[in-house]
Design a protein around this motif. Structure first.
Motif, PDB file in Angstrom:
ATOM      1  N   MET A 379       0.829  -1.193   0.000  1.00  0.00           N
ATOM      2  CA  MET A 379       0.000   0.000   0.000  1.00  0.00           C
ATOM      3  C   MET A 379       0.869   1.250   0.000  1.00  0.00           C
ATOM      4  O   MET A 379       0.409   2.316  -0.350  1.00  0.00           O
ATOM      5  CB  MET A 379      -0.910   0.011   1.238  1.00  0.00           C
ATOM      6  N   THR A 380       2.115   1.166   0.426  1.00  0.00           N
ATOM      7  CA  THR A 380       2.918   2.356   0.653  1.00  0.00           C
ATOM      8  C   THR A 380       4.033   2.555  -0.367  1.00  0.00           C
ATOM      9  O   THR A 380       4.482   3.677  -0.564  1.00  0.00           O
ATOM     10  CB  THR A 380       3.532   2.318   2.058  1.00  0.00           C
ATOM     11  N   VAL A 381       4.531   1.508  -0.995  1.00  0.00           N
ATOM     12  CA  VAL A 381       5.661   1.633  -1.913  1.00  0.00           C
ATOM     13  C   VAL A 381       5.157   1.815  -3.339  1.00  0.00           C
ATOM     14  O   VAL A 381       4.421   0.981  -3.865  1.00  0.00           O
ATOM     15  CB  VAL A 381       6.588   0.401  -1.824  1.00  0.00           C
ATOM     16  N   ALA A 525      16.087 -12.140  -5.650  1.00  0.00           N
ATOM     17  CA  ALA A 525      16.503 -11.273  -4.547  1.00  0.00           C
ATOM     18  C   ALA A 525      17.580 -10.324  -5.062  1.00  0.00           C
ATOM     19  O   ALA A 525      18.280 -10.620  -6.042  1.00  0.00           O
ATOM     20  CB  ALA A 525      17.017 -12.095  -3.371  1.00  0.00           C
ATOM     21  N   LEU A 526      17.713  -9.184  -4.387  1.00  0.00           N
ATOM     22  CA  LEU A 526      18.719  -8.193  -4.742  1.00  0.00           C
ATOM     23  C   LEU A 526      19.794  -8.172  -3.655  1.00  0.00           C
ATOM     24  O   LEU A 526      19.484  -8.200  -2.459  1.00  0.00           O
ATOM     25  CB  LEU A 526      18.084  -6.810  -4.878  1.00  0.00           C
ATOM     26  N   LEU A 527      21.035  -8.087  -4.081  1.00  0.00           N
ATOM     27  CA  LEU A 527      22.165  -8.158  -3.149  1.00  0.00           C
ATOM     28  C   LEU A 527      23.133  -7.017  -3.436  1.00  0.00           C
ATOM     29  O   LEU A 527      23.537  -6.802  -4.588  1.00  0.00           O
ATOM     30  CB  LEU A 527      22.882  -9.501  -3.283  1.00  0.00           C
ATOM     31  N   ALA A 528      23.505  -6.263  -2.395  1.00  0.00           N
ATOM     32  CA  ALA A 528      24.479  -5.183  -2.533  1.00  0.00           C
ATOM     33  C   ALA A 528      25.892  -5.750  -2.583  1.00  0.00           C
ATOM     34  O   ALA A 528      26.291  -6.520  -1.712  1.00  0.00           O
ATOM     35  CB  ALA A 528      24.344  -4.211  -1.364  1.00  0.00           C
ATOM     36  N   VAL A 529      26.657  -5.366  -3.609  1.00  0.00           N
ATOM     37  CA  VAL A 529      28.044  -5.808  -3.759  1.00  0.00           C
ATOM     38  C   VAL A 529      28.943  -4.578  -3.708  1.00  0.00           C
ATOM     39  O   VAL A 529      28.987  -3.790  -4.649  1.00  0.00           O
ATOM     40  CB  VAL A 529      28.252  -6.572  -5.084  1.00  0.00           C
ATOM     41  N   ALA A 608      13.525  -4.835  -0.829  1.00  0.00           N
ATOM     42  CA  ALA A 608      12.768  -4.619  -2.063  1.00  0.00           C
ATOM     43  C   ALA A 608      12.352  -5.935  -2.706  1.00  0.00           C
ATOM     44  O   ALA A 608      13.158  -6.858  -2.836  1.00  0.00           O
ATOM     45  CB  ALA A 608      13.597  -3.807  -3.056  1.00  0.00           C
ATOM     46  N   LYS A 609      11.093  -6.001  -3.112  1.00  0.00           N
ATOM     47  CA  LYS A 609      10.606  -7.174  -3.826  1.00  0.00           C
ATOM     48  C   LYS A 609      11.202  -7.227  -5.223  1.00  0.00           C
ATOM     49  O   LYS A 609      11.488  -8.306  -5.748  1.00  0.00           O
ATOM     50  CB  LYS A 609       9.080  -7.128  -3.901  1.00  0.00           C
ATOM     51  N   ASP A 610      11.375  -6.064  -5.840  1.00  0.00           N
ATOM     52  CA  ASP A 610      12.008  -5.987  -7.160  1.00  0.00           C
ATOM     53  C   ASP A 610      12.599  -4.590  -7.321  1.00  0.00           C
ATOM     54  O   ASP A 610      12.334  -3.691  -6.509  1.00  0.00           O
ATOM     55  CB  ASP A 610      11.013  -6.316  -8.287  1.00  0.00           C
TER      56      ASP A 610
END
Length: 658
Positions: A379-381, A525-529, A608-610
């Motif tokens: 609802m918010t993003v 999934a998203l991963l910070a490198v 984040a979902k995407d």
């Protein structure tokens, strides 16, 4: 003064109604009049800003007087409510689009006439009448017919062959063919006959105040006679140019009055897109003719349903009104009064047309996105717009080849339609603009662009395209008022999603960019490198070897030094998503702040979902930073590359100084 213009002789009833509503303004202590004005709603006077500016420049709160021989008593106390003049505008020649002011009476319960303001968005015809006061031997009423010769930009009208006395600036310009006021007298031509006027759509630039005043205008105009047994609507019924309205299939001035009064009670649309899209659907999917001003109220949408100043058939207006009903219901409202009136008025239209109204459906872009019971998270993003709709404002900044510290600029708007983006303003000549002057140069154009696509529920994102060497331009800190840091709102990075794009990718999509973006969108999934790796220089294989869901994040600037080399490698490897810190980095290696920054990046990406959620998630963090005034927060200096190859920047010839 008799008229010999294309306007023809003035209608005596409309002439009297306009005369009764016209006033002049003067100092509270007396003295000569300042200029003219006219009542547009109970207690509200419209005039030119230049009539007041010189007198109120030192004190906009001072009280002055509104007077006329039709008020039947002492002058009325008044105060400036708002004017459109930019605070930093110098000189006496105020541009047409800034030269209006709204004045509020301080005396309550004053009976007075109000003009009828046209809702038609088309420029007026060839003839009109101007009313006002002149200062000779005390304020004296003045009136003449005029020939409108040319249109001066979007909002200006020019006319010749008429001598205008001093003092009539701010008076109403009446179109006698439709029986509506269509403009405000601005100025006479120095030492020559003729003058200029301001078309009414400039009023829309008052924003919420315009919505308030125009609603009071529409609710005031009723059925009681005002002068000589007529009110504005009854007299308009007798004017041939007001439209063919002898049968229920036609839209009459009485229909218009009822519809606009009901629309005035419906909550404001919250932006231009709902009004424009509903009016276009009511027009059968055909855009209004010409380059008309952007509609901001439900009334303005009604005004788009004219052709050559004549109203379209009644079914078009009823379709539009029903769409407004459906839109408001989709937002949780209940415009029962408007809905009931539409159903009653529909009875006069042939039954074969009824389904166009009774089965009216909102355009897909305006359908409620989320139903009851949707998860709080979603609802918010706000997801970032892709090719299937959603508005975006893009600024292209191109450095001059012989002065790379200065920019040419262009603003584009993508309103969510499949036709793509359109340029709305640019400066691609001369000496360019220095970085420190960019926001002051772009401010007004950005406000206009945002107003054209924003809604209350969804402010359009801002994306700024520029070469990688300039990626540390902290556009998320831009203010539409003055420059400041993130904890001094209203900052653009707090108000809306703000991202950067690579200007050098303009015009095409290379296979690396496409392949990596598709993999990013499909990643689970998203991963910070973190890049570059601690104690190591960046290498190309560090970026080409990343998995589809891995995102390069830098704890240092991306436009210079080691960070600049890393960003160029990331772009060469096809990355369209990256995050970095714009405010500098210790020359002696990473510190505690870098650890906090990497942790922040990891948490942001992990939630984040995407990827489409990331710009709004970062915005919400900035909003929290703004509320807490934490200048040392990791997100304060963060920039985001979000470069979608599904919406590539259009290819344009490069420009440069001659």
């Amino acid at each position: 003064m008799p008229s010999s213009s294309a306007a023809g002789p003035p209608d005596p009833y409309l002439h009297e109604l306009t005369r009764l509503a016209t006033v002049h303004l003067l100092a509270a202590r007396g003295g000569p009049m300042w200029g003219s004005g006219f009542f547009v709603a109970p207690g509200w006077v419209l005039t030119c800003a230049h009539v007041l500016r010189a007198r109120l420049a030192g004190d906009r709160e001072q009280v002055f007087h509104v007077d006329s021989d039709s008020l039947g008593g002492e002058p009325l106390r008044a105060r400036l409510a708002a004017w459109l003049v930019d605070d930093d505008l110098s000189g006496d020649d105020i541009p047409v689009e800034q030269d209006l002011a709204l004045v509020k009476l301080l005396d309550e319960d004053v009976e007075h006439e109000c003009v009828w303001l046209s809702d038609c968005a088309e420029p007026p015809g060839v003839g009109a009448h101007v009313h006002g006061f002149r200062p000779d031997n005390g304020p004296q009423r003045w009136h003449t017919g005029i020939d409108i010769r040319t249109h001066d930009g979007s909002y200006g009208l020019r006319f010749t062959d008429t001598e205008f006395p001093k003092g009539v600036s701010g008076g109403p310009v009446l179109d006698p063919h439709t029986g509506a006021v269509v403009a405000v007298m601005k100025s006479r031509r120095v030492e020559r006959d003729g003058g200029r006027a301001i078309a009414l759509p400039v009023l829309r630039r008052f924003g919420e105040l315009y919505q308030t005043v125009i609603a009071e205008h529409d609710q005031w105009h009723g059925s009681a006679p005002r002068a000589n047994g007529y009110n504005w609507i009854e007299r308009q019924q007798e004017l041939p140019a007001a439209g063919l309205h002898r049968t229920a299939e036609h839209w009459s001035p009485v229909d218009r009055r009822a519809a606009l009064r009901l629309l005035a009670s419906v909550p404001a649309p919250g932006g231009v897109p709902p009004v424009a899209k509903l009016a276009r659907k009511a027009r059968g999917g055909i855009a209004p003719p010409g380059s008309l001003p952007q509609p901001v109220s439900w009334r303005d949408g009604h005004g788009l349903l004219y052709e050559a100043h004549r109203p379209m058939p009644a079914i078009a207006f009823l379709h539009y009104l029903k769409l407004v009903v459906e839109y408001e219901r989709g937002r949780g409202g209940d415009p029962a009064g408007l809905d009931a009136w539409v159903s009653e008025r529909l009875r006069g239209v042939p039954a074969v047309m009824h389904t166009l109204v009774t089965e009216a459906r909102l355009p897909e872009a305006l359908l409620p996105v989320l139903g009851p019971g949707a998860p709080e998270e979603h609802m918010t993003v706000l997801p970032y717009p892709r090719t299937d709709g959603g508005a975006v404002v893009t600024v292209e900044l191109e450095p001059l080849s012989d002065a790379p510290d200065r920019f040419y600029w262009r603003i584009r708007v993508h309103d969510g339609d499949r036709e793509g983006s359109r340029p709305v303003a640019e400066e691609c000549h001369g000496n360019g603009v220095a970085p420190g002057q960019l926001i002051s140069k772009l401010r007004r154009e950005l406000v206009t662009a945002f107003e054209s696509v924003d809604t209350d529920d969804c402010p359009a994102p801002l994306e700024v395209a520029l070469p990688a060497d300039h990626f540390d331009t902290a556009v998320h800190r831009w203010l539409l008022t003055e420059t400041g840091r993130l904890y001094r709102p209203p900052h653009l990075g707090v108000q809306r999603r703000v991202v950067l794009r690579d200007l050098d990718r303009r015009g095409g999509v290379d296979p690396y960019w496409r392949e990596r973006w598709d993999g990013l969108m499909a990643a689970e999934a998203l991963l910070a490198v973190p890049q570059p790796l601690a104690g190591k220089a960046p290498r190309a294989h560090h970026f080409t070897g990343m998995a589809p869901g891995e995102v390069p994040v830098l704890c240092r600037p991306a436009g210079r030094g080691v960070g600049g080399a890393a960003m160029r490698m990331a772009l060469d490897a096809g990355h369209g998503l990256a995050l970095w810190h714009t405010d500098g980095h210790s020359e002696h290696g990473c510190r505690e702040f870098c650890t906090a920054l990497r942790a922040g990046f990891a948490e942001l990406l992990g939630q984040a979902k995407d990827p489409t959620e990331l710009p709004d998630r970062l915005r919400r963090i900035r909003e929290d930073v703004s509320d807490s005034k934490d200048a040392q927060h990791w997100a304060e200096g963060v920039a985001m590359l979000y470069d979608d190859p599904d919406r590539p920047l259009p290819d344009l010839p490069r420009v440069d100084a001659p």
